[in-house]
Design an enzyme around this catalytic site. Structure first.
Site, mmCIF file in Angstrom:
data_model
loop_
_atom_site.group_PDB
_atom_site.id
_atom_site.type_symbol
_atom_site.label_atom_id
_atom_site.label_comp_id
_atom_site.label_asym_id
_atom_site.label_seq_id
_atom_site.Cartn_x
_atom_site.Cartn_y
_atom_site.Cartn_z
ATOM 1 N N ARG A 83 -19.131 44.034 -80.005
ATOM 2 C CA ARG A 83 -19.988 45.077 -79.458
ATOM 3 C C ARG A 83 -19.351 46.445 -79.675
ATOM 4 N NH1 ARG A 83 -19.628 45.209 -74.607
ATOM 5 N NH2 ARG A 83 -18.458 43.329 -74.171
ATOM 6 N N TYR A 222 -24.092 41.909 -85.240
ATOM 7 C CA TYR A 222 -23.188 41.058 -84.460
ATOM 8 C C TYR A 222 -23.536 40.987 -82.972
ATOM 9 C CZ TYR A 222 -18.982 38.294 -83.890
ATOM 10 O OH TYR A 222 -18.128 37.251 -83.667
ATOM 11 N N GLY A 224 -23.936 40.982 -79.159
ATOM 12 C CA GLY A 224 -24.681 41.811 -78.226
ATOM 13 C C GLY A 224 -25.305 43.056 -78.850
ATOM 14 N N LYS A 231 -27.246 41.228 -73.792
ATOM 15 C CA LYS A 231 -26.745 42.336 -72.974
ATOM 16 C C LYS A 231 -27.776 43.468 -72.869
ATOM 17 C CE LYS A 231 -22.696 40.236 -73.010
ATOM 18 N NZ LYS A 231 -22.153 39.462 -71.913
ATOM 19 N N HIS A 251 -23.790 40.252 -64.674
ATOM 20 C CA HIS A 251 -22.951 39.651 -65.712
ATOM 21 C C HIS A 251 -22.145 38.527 -65.059
ATOM 22 C CE1 HIS A 251 -19.673 40.405 -68.999
ATOM 23 N NE2 HIS A 251 -20.560 39.526 -69.401
ATOM 24 N N SER A 273 -15.983 40.467 -70.184
ATOM 25 C CA SER A 273 -16.113 39.654 -71.391
ATOM 26 C C SER A 273 -14.756 39.091 -71.810
ATOM 27 C CB SER A 273 -16.678 40.495 -72.536
ATOM 28 O OG SER A 273 -17.971 40.935 -72.230
ATOM 29 N N ALA A 274 -14.782 37.824 -72.235
ATOM 30 C CA ALA A 274 -13.575 37.152 -72.746
ATOM 31 C C ALA A 274 -12.458 37.025 -71.703
ATOM 32 C CB ALA A 274 -13.075 37.824 -74.020
ATOM 33 N N CYS A 275 -12.825 36.775 -70.441
ATOM 34 C CA CYS A 275 -11.838 36.507 -69.379
ATOM 35 C C CYS A 275 -11.988 35.087 -68.832
ATOM 36 C CB CYS A 275 -11.973 37.506 -68.238
ATOM 37 S SG CYS A 275 -11.295 39.114 -68.610
ATOM 38 N N LYS A 277 -14.983 33.152 -68.616
ATOM 39 C CA LYS A 277 -16.218 32.778 -67.921
ATOM 40 C C LYS A 277 -16.733 31.423 -68.398
ATOM 41 C CE LYS A 277 -19.613 35.797 -67.356
ATOM 42 N NZ LYS A 277 -19.481 36.960 -68.258
ATOM 43 N N THR A 278 -16.744 31.254 -69.730
ATOM 44 C CA THR A 278 -17.253 29.989 -70.270
ATOM 45 C C THR A 278 -16.369 28.832 -69.788
ATOM 46 O OG1 THR A 278 -18.169 31.186 -72.142
ATOM 47 C CG2 THR A 278 -17.989 28.812 -72.384
ATOM 48 N N ASP A 298 -22.941 33.293 -68.600
ATOM 49 C CA ASP A 298 -22.758 34.720 -68.881
ATOM 50 C C ASP A 298 -23.605 35.651 -68.014
ATOM 51 O OD1 ASP A 298 -21.487 36.776 -70.404
ATOM 52 O OD2 ASP A 298 -23.270 36.994 -71.634
ATOM 53 N N ASN A 388 -12.547 37.685 -81.743
ATOM 54 C CA ASN A 388 -13.875 37.666 -81.093
ATOM 55 C C ASN A 388 -14.840 36.756 -81.852
ATOM 56 O OD1 ASN A 388 -15.724 38.490 -79.030
ATOM 57 N ND2 ASN A 388 -16.663 39.942 -80.465
ATOM 58 N N ARG A 390 -17.098 33.460 -82.541
ATOM 59 C CA ARG A 390 -17.993 32.891 -81.532
ATOM 60 C C ARG A 390 -18.660 31.598 -81.979
ATOM 61 N NH1 ARG A 390 -18.712 35.966 -76.526
ATOM 62 N NH2 ARG A 390 -17.482 37.832 -76.878
ATOM 63 N N PHE A 518 -7.373 27.224 -65.959
ATOM 64 C CA PHE A 518 -8.256 26.169 -66.479
ATOM 65 C C PHE A 518 -8.659 25.182 -65.382
ATOM 66 C CE2 PHE A 518 -5.845 27.875 -70.100
ATOM 67 C CZ PHE A 518 -6.912 28.349 -70.841
ATOM 68 N N ASN A 521 -8.015 25.660 -61.689
ATOM 69 C CA ASN A 521 -8.784 26.636 -60.903
ATOM 70 C C ASN A 521 -9.705 25.932 -59.901
ATOM 71 O OD1 ASN A 521 -7.527 28.724 -62.241
ATOM 72 N ND2 ASN A 521 -9.155 28.953 -63.767
#
Ligand code: SAT
Ligand code: MN
Length: 609
Positions: A83, A222, A224, A231, A251, A273-275, A277-278, A298, A388, A390, A518, A521
């Site tokens: 993004r 690319y 978002g 987004k 978000h 983003s990229a912390c 979440k998935t 997301d 990044n 995906r 992981f 948590n």
């Protein structure tokens, strides 16, 4: 146009397309001047024909059919990999309605710029008309949009990420509101000019017009920047719809959690983003008896249900997940999800036609073709996959997908979690004293930057509600909306969700992560839902409620008492610095931050003194 699969693309508007939509499509076509228009029907045959077309053009590489059935690899242009927040604009009539977190340009000025750029921008290409629904079709929380794009990669990705095509178009009448989203890669073709695998333009504009609910995106293909349902619509434009209609566009991932006693909870959690979440959305608990299932990874749209409870839907139908770091030991569910029918972008290609990225397996393959199409070996000294890179995959094929993930009423939310990436100061978990304190925790999230956006990685950045890049309006108004939501829920007299802050990323003096993260948590989730169920006590501190000695389940966990203590240590200096940082940050909103939140800083400072 025919392809090897003999699918006929629909070049005329179907008779059930509403007149206003047809007129708008013609208007955009008159400006962008595509060679032809295709009204996407959303069928499997159409998807196959599109992917085949992209294989012929070199945009997609078909992966080994045995190892990765019906899956593809795309390599983007090296300049078009994330993004571009510096090129993302909120074009509200008044600058103060965009607020200090956004780039603002007056709508008339932006329209003039875009008109110049879009004039003839689709020459030599096909413009696809893509009606889509965010949210289960027919859900009272769902909203519609139409994206016009000259990128078949965007069409194929949107078929995975949203519910789209005729099933949606048939529901849109001249009285149904829908959001207009126009996208071009900005690379017109002269007659006879050969195309490149990933057309894009150095000039980029991701522009949003909140008052007229429009999105215009130029120059990137690319993520978002181009999949405008995500987004741009589901957060930036939807946050404005939500403000005006009394709901929340967030978000946030959504999970369903079942306790050993069989009690069901749901949580919505916001992380930049990229912390991870998935990973949290697909978590496999290490503690016995607990089960976590996925509702969304997301975005969450939240509203008050007829029962007076806070309910949430996942407006998306797929995952656009970060590949690096996703592996059999870190996220087995994601690995199983992406075994087939997946589009990978900017990962590495193995010699047997499969894909690989850093963290996919412990051992690095001896040889790969990297994300830029170059030979790669473990001693090349550079990552094989872009940080990044995906995977794009349907949520329905995720083994941990919850049975209620498409419930049109949404799931009832019991806990709200805010997280960031903080090496210091923020404890593993804190419970907010009350709703206002929770909103303060959300509004003051700061996090170290990641590769999801262009720019330096590892810088500390304010990211309120993990929404900083995704607000369609003044962020301070969003916090007010949250305070109002709390009042509304209390008035309804039902369960009001509790609010938590978590930090998996705190480091010790040696620079190593203190918490294994992981699957572990799940221990934090256990504490959270035991709190919700009123089963465990908590200790009051100036920053909120933390687990009392021994109430966080560490049974079977290999963690030293020192590390555990450090995870919860109150770093008074750091906390004070954060509070002062928050006060300074609030200043930038020029008096628009609600008094209730500014008071939180005073309360905190008084307690620290
Ligand atoms: O490229 S996206 O905006 O869709 C992904 C992300 O940053 O979370
Ligand atoms: Mn995201």
């Amino acid at each position: 146009m025919t392809t090897t699969t003999e699918h006929r693309f629909r070049t005329e508007a179907p008779e059930f397309a509403p007149a206003a939509m047809v007129a708008w499509v013609d208007e955009v076509a008159a400006l962008a001047k595509p060679d032809q228009i295709v009204w996407v029907d959303g069928s499997q045959e159409e998807y196959e024909a599109l992917t085949e077309l992209m294989v012929e053009r070199g945009t997609l590489i078909r992966l080994n059919e045995e190892k990765r059935p019906r899956s593809f690899l795309a390599r983007s242009h090296p300049s078009d990999v994330a993004r571009v927040e510096s090129r993302t604009f909120i074009c509200s009539e008044r600058r103060e309605d965009a607020g200090p977190t956004n780039n603002w340009v007056a709508p008339a000025e932006m329209r003039a710029t875009l008109e110049g750029l879009f004039d003839g921008a689709m020459r030599g290409r096909t413009m696809y008309v893509l009606p889509f629904s965010m949210g289960p079709i027919g859900s009272p929380l769902a909203r519609y949009g139409v994206e016009l794009t000259d990128s078949p990669y965007v069409v194929a990705s949107m078929r995975i990420m949203t519910r789209m095509g005729d099933q949606v178009l048939r529901r849109i009448t001249d009285r149904t509101p829908w959001v207009k989203a126009v996208h071009t890669v900005g690379a017109p073709l002269e007659p006879g000019q050969e195309d490149v695998p990933w057309p894009c333009n150095e000039t980029k504009y991701i522009s949003h017009f909140p008052e007229t609910r429009e999105i215009w995106s130029f120059g990137s293909a690319y993520g978002g920047n181009a999949l405008l349902a995500k987004k741009s619509f589901a957060l930036r434009i939807a946050s404005v719809l939500a403000r005006d209609e009394g709901w929340l566009a967030e978000h946030m991932l959504i999970i369903k959690v079942t306790s050993p006693e069989g009690k069901v909870f749901h949580a919505a959690a916001a992380f930049p983003s990229a912390c991870g979440k998935t990973n949290l959305a697909m978590l496999q608990p290490t503690i016995p008896g607990w089960k976590v299932e996925t509702v969304g990874d997301d975005i969450a749209w939240l509203g008050v249900g007829e029962d007076g409870l806070l309910r949430a839907i996942n407006p998306e139908a797929g995952f656009f997940g970060v590949a690096p770091g996703t592996g059999w030991s870190t996220n087995e569910i994601a690995m199983r999800t992406i075994q087939h029918d997946t589009i990978f972008t900017n990962v590495a290609l193995t010699d047997d036609g499969d894909v690989w990225w850093e963290g996919a397996t412990e051992e690095k393959p001896a040889h790969l073709i990297d994300w830029q199409g170059q030979n790669w070996t473990p001693d090349s000294g550079r990552p094989a996959a872009h940080p990044n890179s995906r995977f794009t995959v349907s949520a329905a094929q995720c083994p941990s997908i919850a049975d209620d993930w498409e419930d049109p009423r949404g799931v009832v939310i019991d806990a709200i979690i805010f997280g960031g990436r903080r090496a210091t100061t923020v404890p593993l978990v804190v419970e907010a004293r009350d709703w206002s304190h929770g909103v303060y925790l959300g509004a003051t999230v700061s996090s170290e930057t990641t590769a999801a956006a262009e720019g330096t990685v590892g810088r500390l950045r304010r990211d309120p509600f993990a929404m900083a890049p995704f607000y369609g309006y003044n962020a301070a108004d969003h916090w007010k909306q949250w305070l109002d939501m709390g009042r509304r829920l209390r008035e309804q007299g039902g369960r009001v969700p509790r609010i938590y802050q978590v930090n998996w990323f705190r480091k010790g003096a040696d620079g190593r992560f203190l918490w294994p993260g992981f699957g572990e948590n799940s221990r934090v989730l256990e504490w959270i839902f035991d709190r919700v169920a009123g089963k465990v006590p908590a200790k009051e501190t100036p920053i909120g409620l933390v687990p009392t000695e021994g109430s966080l389940n560490t049974e079977g966990l290999d963690i030293s008492p020192e590390a555990l203590e450090e995870l919860f240590r109150l770093d008074l200096e750091g906390i004070l610095a954060d509070a002062e940082g928050a006060a300074e940050y609030f200043e930038t909103f020029e008096g628009r931050v609600p008094e209730e939140l500014r008071e939180q800083i005073e309360t905190l400072k008084a307690q620290l003194a």
